[in-house]
Design an enzyme around this catalytic site. Structure first.
Site, PDB file in Angstrom:
ATOM      1  N   ARG A   1       0.829  -1.267  -0.011  1.00  0.00           N
ATOM      2  CA  ARG A   1      -0.082   0.068   0.049  1.00  0.00           C
ATOM      3  C   ARG A   1       0.880   1.107   0.162  1.00  0.00           C
ATOM      4  NH1 ARG A   1      -2.857  -3.708  -1.276  1.00  0.00           N
ATOM      5  NH2 ARG A   1      -4.564  -4.435  -0.197  1.00  0.00           N
TER       6      ARG A   1
ATOM      7  N   GLU B   1      -4.776   3.170   6.871  1.00  0.00           N
ATOM      8  CA  GLU B   1      -4.598   2.952   5.075  1.00  0.00           C
ATOM      9  C   GLU B   1      -5.529   4.156   4.634  1.00  0.00           C
ATOM     10  OE1 GLU B   1      -5.166  -0.875   3.713  1.00  0.00           O
ATOM     11  OE2 GLU B   1      -6.093  -0.218   1.733  1.00  0.00           O
TER      12      GLU B   1
ATOM     13  N   SER C   1     -10.706  -0.550   4.266  1.00  0.00           N
ATOM     14  CA  SER C   1      -9.987  -0.960   5.409  1.00  0.00           C
ATOM     15  C   SER C   1      -9.544   0.421   5.898  1.00  0.00           C
ATOM     16  CB  SER C   1      -8.652  -1.760   4.992  1.00  0.00           C
ATOM     17  OG  SER C   1      -9.186  -2.864   4.469  1.00  0.00           O
TER      18      SER C   1
HETATM   19  C1  LIG Z   1     -15.894  -0.844  -0.379  1.00  0.00           C
HETATM   20  C2  LIG Z   1     -14.473  -0.749  -0.466  1.00  0.00           C
HETATM   21  C3  LIG Z   1     -13.388  -1.738  -0.718  1.00  0.00           C
HETATM   22  C4  LIG Z   1     -12.067  -1.390  -0.938  1.00  0.00           C
HETATM   23  N1  LIG Z   1     -11.325  -2.290  -1.039  1.00  0.00           N
HETATM   24  C5  LIG Z   1     -10.001  -2.214  -1.182  1.00  0.00           C
HETATM   25  C6  LIG Z   1      -8.988  -3.454  -1.434  1.00  0.00           C
HETATM   26  O1  LIG Z   1      -9.527  -4.544  -1.573  1.00  0.00           O
HETATM   27  N2  LIG Z   1      -7.588  -3.010  -1.810  1.00  0.00           N
HETATM   28  C7  LIG Z   1      -6.991  -1.652  -1.870  1.00  0.00           C
HETATM   29  O2  LIG Z   1      -6.005  -1.675  -2.165  1.00  0.00           O
HETATM   30  N3  LIG Z   1      -7.958  -0.737  -1.495  1.00  0.00           N
HETATM   31  C8  LIG Z   1      -9.359  -1.036  -0.974  1.00  0.00           C
HETATM   32  N4  LIG Z   1     -10.165   0.079  -0.960  1.00  0.00           N
HETATM   33  C9  LIG Z   1      -9.640   1.431  -0.832  1.00  0.00           C
HETATM   34  C10 LIG Z   1      -9.561   2.173  -2.407  1.00  0.00           C
HETATM   35  O3  LIG Z   1     -10.622   1.570  -3.208  1.00  0.00           O
HETATM   36  C11 LIG Z   1      -8.380   2.159  -2.945  1.00  0.00           C
HETATM   37  O4  LIG Z   1      -7.349   2.643  -2.114  1.00  0.00           O
HETATM   38  C12 LIG Z   1      -8.241   2.930  -4.108  1.00  0.00           C
HETATM   39  O5  LIG Z   1      -7.068   2.737  -5.093  1.00  0.00           O
HETATM   40  C13 LIG Z   1      -8.335   4.403  -4.233  1.00  0.00           C
HETATM   41  O6  LIG Z   1      -8.550   4.929  -5.415  1.00  0.00           O
HETATM   42  P1  LIG Z   1      -9.123   6.064  -5.755  1.00  0.00           P
HETATM   43  O7  LIG Z   1      -9.429   6.673  -7.005  1.00  0.00           O
HETATM   44  O8  LIG Z   1     -10.833   6.096  -4.989  1.00  0.00           O
HETATM   45  O9  LIG Z   1      -8.495   7.293  -4.761  1.00  0.00           O
HETATM   46  P2  LIG Z   1      -8.780   8.727  -3.855  1.00  0.00           P
HETATM   47  O10 LIG Z   1      -9.397   7.867  -2.718  1.00  0.00           O
HETATM   48  O11 LIG Z   1      -9.635   9.637  -4.623  1.00  0.00           O
HETATM   49  O12 LIG Z   1      -7.550   9.278  -3.543  1.00  0.00           O
HETATM   50  C14 LIG Z   1      -6.324   8.600  -2.542  1.00  0.00           C
HETATM   51  C15 LIG Z   1      -5.260   8.983  -3.068  1.00  0.00           C
HETATM   52  O13 LIG Z   1      -4.617   8.927  -4.369  1.00  0.00           O
HETATM   53  C16 LIG Z   1      -4.311  10.161  -4.805  1.00  0.00           C
HETATM   54  N5  LIG Z   1      -4.566   9.806  -6.323  1.00  0.00           N
HETATM   55  C17 LIG Z   1      -5.889   9.758  -6.891  1.00  0.00           C
HETATM   56  N6  LIG Z   1      -5.710   9.836  -8.144  1.00  0.00           N
HETATM   57  C18 LIG Z   1      -4.392  10.043  -8.611  1.00  0.00           C
HETATM   58  C19 LIG Z   1      -3.642  10.086  -9.896  1.00  0.00           C
HETATM   59  N7  LIG Z   1      -4.112  10.135 -10.940  1.00  0.00           N
HETATM   60  N8  LIG Z   1      -2.112  10.585  -9.408  1.00  0.00           N
HETATM   61  C20 LIG Z   1      -1.846  10.414  -8.348  1.00  0.00           C
HETATM   62  N9  LIG Z   1      -2.449  10.363  -7.310  1.00  0.00           N
HETATM   63  C21 LIG Z   1      -3.777  10.040  -7.293  1.00  0.00           C
HETATM   64  C22 LIG Z   1      -5.025  11.107  -4.121  1.00  0.00           C
HETATM   65  O14 LIG Z   1      -4.758  12.579  -4.324  1.00  0.00           O
HETATM   66  C23 LIG Z   1      -5.020  10.625  -2.920  1.00  0.00           C
HETATM   67  O15 LIG Z   1      -3.714  11.014  -2.276  1.00  0.00           O
HETATM   68  C24 LIG Z   1     -11.404  -0.262  -0.625  1.00  0.00           C
HETATM   69  C25 LIG Z   1     -12.362   1.095  -0.575  1.00  0.00           C
HETATM   70  C26 LIG Z   1     -13.876   0.575  -0.475  1.00  0.00           C
HETATM   71  C27 LIG Z   1     -14.684   2.022  -0.430  1.00  0.00           C
END
Ligand SMILES: Cc1cc2nc3c(=O)[nH]c(=O)nc-3n(C[C@H](O)[C@H](O)[C@H](O)COP(=O)(O)OP(=O)(O)OC[C@H]3O[C@@H](n4cnc5c(N)ncnc54)[C@H](O)[C@@H]3O)c2cc1C
Length: 290
Positions: A163, A283, A213
């Protein structure tokens, strides 16, 4: 306050996050192409405004006071297939990459269907599920700095571990990324996605707003097991509850504030440290004005 030409002023971020929590961004703009993204980053810089790039908002706890500067919401979705490789724009939902791969008979990317959020969020946080993480399947990523200059970084340059990536704590954004699967068959990939999604639904409280998480799993253990073992399943502060279904999830009953969630996280950390001597590391990313 600056008069920068940025979309909407004082946009509440709660509707843009999976936890449905978060105060206003000073400026909020949705971008839908590389040109939009580069243009907005450069204009923000000219106005000396900090930029926060929002993907799907699925790994965030946004402060009740909101976020100063500009929040860019990445709505740029686009995929191209080249053999067993998918080239995806950073705003593409990760689940869409999984679906495109499955339809093309590419296997190895099915797990992406179960991780909410965008390609950029996954590249930034090394998202993973079912034993595979972004680091295992990424070929390279196109990155961009605050001047709007872009370059391509290979997987080994992205500094991945659990992560974690070299992008965290930097203003560098991911523009697009390529992921490699293996040649497989469509029916098997589609079946695998359904099995994984069913498993998720059984184990996680997906019907209530959450952010996945809350804590990283400590080496050799599970954060959920530790939180449950200190008796905090179902614990509540304001409108935030430690899920009865999965103790590493905090859910919003509808009226939770960011401060409620943070206080509940602190209680989990304190009690797990006192009983097991384990420091839980969040996380979820806390952003904004705390
Ligand atoms: C129901 C549920 C289940 C989940 N299960 C998992 C799982 O199994 N495994 C897991 O790893 N995560 C899981 N997550 C967490 C989440 O889905 C991941 O961390 C996901 O990768 C976040 O992506 P996002 O686009 O929503 O990022 P955001 O939440 O919008 O942003 C997170 C971070 O990423 C940065 N970011 C976003 N886009 C970019 C970009 N283009 N360039 C650089 N930085 C960027 C943002 O600035 C911020 O710092 C889960 C979440 C939920 C709600």
């Amino acid at each position: 306050m600056t008069t920068a030409p940025f979309g909407v002023r004082a946009e509440r971020l709660a509707p843009h996050t999976s936890l449905r929590i978060g105060g206003p961004a000073d400026f909020f703009l949705r971008v839908a192409s590389e040109r939009d993204l580069a243009g907005a980053i450069v204009v923000a810089r000219e106005h000396e405004l900090p930029v926060f790039l929002l993907g799907g908002g699925t790994n965030l706890l946004v402060a009740d006071e909101g976020v100063r500067g500009v929040v860019l919401q990445n709505g740029w979705s686009d995929t191209k297939i080249d053999g067993p490789t998918i080239d995806a724009a950073s705003g593409t939902p990760l689940a869409h990459v999984a679906a495109v791969a499955a339809r093309a008979g590419i296997s190895g990317l099915e797990w992406m269907a179960t991780v909410p959020g965008t390609v950029g969020g996954a590249v930034h946080g090394n998202a993973g599920a079912f034993g595979t993480e972004t680091a295992d399947v990424i070929v390279d990523a196109t990155l961009m700095d605050l001047n709007g200059d872009s370059w391509t970084a290979g997987a080994e340059e992205l500094g991945y571990s659990y992560r974690t990536s070299a992008l965290q704590g930097t203003p560098i954004v991911c523009v697009r990324a390529r992921f490699r699967g293996t040649e497989g068959d469509r029916a098997t990939a589609v079946r695998r996605i359904k099995e994984m999604a069913n498993e998720r639904m059984r184990k996680q409280p997906l019907a209530q707003p959450n952010t996945g998480s809350i804590f990283r799993n400590p080496p050799g253990d599970h954060a959920g097991r530790l939180i449950e073992a200190v008796g905090l399943k179902g614990a509540r502060i304001g409108g935030a509850i430690v899920s009865e279904k999965h103790a590493n999830f905090i859910v919003n009953t509808g009226e939770a504030t960011a401060a409620d969630v943070k206080a509940l996280m602190e209680r989990c950390r304190r009690e797990v440290l006192a009983k097991f001597g384990v420091q839980l590391v969040p996380e979820v990313e806390l952003v904004g004005d705390w």
